[in-house]
Design a protein around this motif. Structure first.
Motif, PDB file in Angstrom:
ATOM      1  N   ALA A 213       4.581   2.269 -29.401  1.00  0.00           N
ATOM      2  CA  ALA A 213       3.462   2.490 -30.809  1.00  0.00           C
ATOM      3  C   ALA A 213       2.066   2.085 -30.548  1.00  0.00           C
ATOM      4  O   ALA A 213       1.325   2.448 -30.587  1.00  0.00           O
ATOM      5  CB  ALA A 213       4.226   2.075 -31.821  1.00  0.00           C
ATOM      6  N   TYR A 217      -0.935   4.123 -30.005  1.00  0.00           N
ATOM      7  CA  TYR A 217      -2.354   4.002 -31.100  1.00  0.00           C
ATOM      8  C   TYR A 217      -3.556   3.918 -30.153  1.00  0.00           C
ATOM      9  O   TYR A 217      -4.433   4.497 -30.658  1.00  0.00           O
ATOM     10  CB  TYR A 217      -1.869   2.826 -31.945  1.00  0.00           C
ATOM     11  CG  TYR A 217      -3.100   2.473 -32.735  1.00  0.00           C
ATOM     12  CD1 TYR A 217      -3.040   3.472 -33.915  1.00  0.00           C
ATOM     13  CD2 TYR A 217      -3.875   1.465 -32.680  1.00  0.00           C
ATOM     14  CE1 TYR A 217      -4.328   3.047 -35.033  1.00  0.00           C
ATOM     15  CE2 TYR A 217      -4.835   1.093 -33.523  1.00  0.00           C
ATOM     16  CZ  TYR A 217      -5.096   2.078 -34.512  1.00  0.00           C
ATOM     17  OH  TYR A 217      -6.276   1.557 -35.358  1.00  0.00           O
ATOM     18  N   ALA A 225       2.654   7.571 -32.584  1.00  0.00           N
ATOM     19  CA  ALA A 225       2.708   6.170 -32.639  1.00  0.00           C
ATOM     20  C   ALA A 225       3.389   5.840 -34.071  1.00  0.00           C
ATOM     21  O   ALA A 225       4.251   4.839 -33.981  1.00  0.00           O
ATOM     22  CB  ALA A 225       1.171   5.489 -32.617  1.00  0.00           C
ATOM     23  N   SER A 228       7.358   6.348 -33.464  1.00  0.00           N
ATOM     24  CA  SER A 228       7.795   5.145 -32.845  1.00  0.00           C
ATOM     25  C   SER A 228       8.016   3.857 -33.833  1.00  0.00           C
ATOM     26  O   SER A 228       8.798   3.274 -33.683  1.00  0.00           O
ATOM     27  CB  SER A 228       6.803   4.923 -31.605  1.00  0.00           C
ATOM     28  OG  SER A 228       6.801   5.675 -30.574  1.00  0.00           O
ATOM     29  N   LEU A 229       6.860   3.821 -34.640  1.00  0.00           N
ATOM     30  CA  LEU A 229       7.302   2.675 -35.553  1.00  0.00           C
ATOM     31  C   LEU A 229       8.208   2.662 -36.487  1.00  0.00           C
ATOM     32  O   LEU A 229       8.981   1.937 -36.517  1.00  0.00           O
ATOM     33  CB  LEU A 229       5.871   2.563 -36.391  1.00  0.00           C
ATOM     34  CG  LEU A 229       4.532   1.862 -35.706  1.00  0.00           C
ATOM     35  CD1 LEU A 229       3.372   2.160 -36.506  1.00  0.00           C
ATOM     36  CD2 LEU A 229       4.655   0.430 -35.317  1.00  0.00           C
TER      37      LEU A 229
END
Length: 405
Positions: A213, A217, A225, A228-229
């Motif tokens: 992430a 980003y 991102a 992924s978070l």
């Protein structure tokens, strides 16, 4: 080649010392000439070999801890509803996958473990701490179609070690910094990469997505991102603290503000859903269980909230962090490096935002839940170190162009 040492009039240099210095500098200069054109390949190779070594050790010399029993039960409970059968099957799998001595230690060396081994009902009350790591449990459940749950948990740890190194290699390569592979290996060692990989826990698995992430980003891939978070959140829900802090910094500074705002809202809703649906006992009970005592059963356990006890937890956790862990020392070293070496105004906006958010989230997470083990801070320390390393590399290149030799 650099000149040999100049003689000190107060301490004459002997011929033997001069010869030794000349030989050393000759070897050093020759090594540098050979290294320079291959520095990126060597750096990538060092990092790759280290990660593969850690992954191999995880498989060949696995570490056994009690949590593996609870995670195994969490994987099995989709197929086994009876608490007694679930308990017996989980411990049977444990016995199949550890040595006799390890099994004795995990079932009989302290009151808590003895009670969990002997009392299926007490054991069932503990699973709320574990089943909420949905991403971790579901991944192990999927792998259990090919191997038993304990082996699937170990497979996740092994693959996570390789994947973390893969993300770091891509991050370094993107910025032309693969030559710093040995420095990244040193950071991984200090941040307890090997220990995190050896334990059967979701920490390193979530670290893949947190590091990814951060990289995405910085590369302006905000939607990727965000995904992924959210993946990291489902693997370890307490990463909501970082997502919340990150969203605030993005909102203030600008880059990615709306995507990160939406990410935080979705993450907060997901967090509430997971905690409600997976029977988590709550923040204060979890805190008490971790820092005060391992109660044998959570049935009817509801200690009153106490600011005094909370402060005692903070003090005790800080002492344990300083005495037997490295994360505080690593964080201090990174802060000093930033203060003394890095020029913040020359950093890219997104890298600076991410760096500030990570540091603030470490402080916030510690105040909310004072974990003392380095593994809980691993992805944040490594992300900070990578950001600072690349910023230093870029600023050094800029300075070299401005002031050619």
């Amino acid at each position: 080649m650099r000149a040999a040492i100049e003689p000190d009039p107060e301490r004459p240099v002997t011929p033997a010392a001069r010869l030794l210095e000349t030989c050393f500098l000759t070897i050093y200069s020759g090594t540098c000439r050979l290294y320079r054109p291959l520095r990126h390949v060597i750096g990538a190779l060092v990092l790759t070999v280290f990660a593969l070594m850690v992954a191999a050790v995880v498989q060949i010399y696995p570490v056994s801890n009690w949590d593996m029993v609870a995670y195994t039960a969490s994987v099995l409970e989709s197929d086994i509803s009876d608490p007694i059968e679930l308990h017996d099957r989980s411990y049977a799998l444990l016995k199949e996958n550890v040595s006799e001595g390890e099994f004795q230690a995990l079932t009989g060396d302290r009151e808590y473990r003895i009670r969990q081994f002997e009392d299926p009902d007490a054991f069932a009350t503990m699973l709320g701490f574990y089943r909420l790591k949905l991403g971790y449990v579901e991944t192990a459940r999927a792998l259990s179609a090919f191997m038993d749950p304990v082996k699937s948990l170990r497979m996740i740890s092994m693959l996570s070690a390789v994947a973390v190194a893969g993300v770091l290699l891509v991050w370094l390569a993107r910025h032309g910094a693969l030559m710093y592979g040995p420095i990244v290996v040193a950071m991984l060692i200090i941040a307890d990469f090997g220990g995190s990989a050896a334990l059967l826990s979701p920490d390193l698995y979530a670290s893949i997505f947190l590091l990814l992430a951060g990289f995405l980003y910085i590369e302006r891939q905000d939607l990727a991102a965000a995904a992924s978070l959210i993946a990291a959140l489902f693997i370890r829900p307490d990463h909501l603290a970082f997502i919340g802090v990150f969203f605030v910094f993005a909102l203030i500074y600008g880059p990615g503000r709306w995507v990160m705002t939406a990410t935080f809202v979705l993450s907060a809703l997901a967090y509430a859903f997971v905690l409600k649906g997976e029977s988590h006992p709550g923040w204060w009970i979890h805190l008490w269980f971790t820092h005060v005592e391992y109660v044998p059963t959570l049935e009817g356990f509801d200690p009153p909230m106490s600011p005094v006890i909370y402060l005692q937890m903070l003090v005790r956790s800080t002492v344990r962090s300083l005495m037997s862990n490295t994360w505080l020392a690593a964080l201090l070293a990174l802060v000093i490096f930033f203060a003394k070496v890095i020029k913040p105004a020359q950093m890219a906006d997104r890298a600076r935002i991410l760096l500030y958010a990570i540091f603030t989230s470490i402080c916030a997470k510690y105040l909310v839940f004072p974990h003392y083990e380095t593994r809980f801070y691993f992805p944040y320390l490594i992300a900070m170190g990578t950001i600072l390393l690349i910023a230093w590399h870029q600023q050094d290149k800029t300075a070299s162009r401005s002031n050619p030799a």
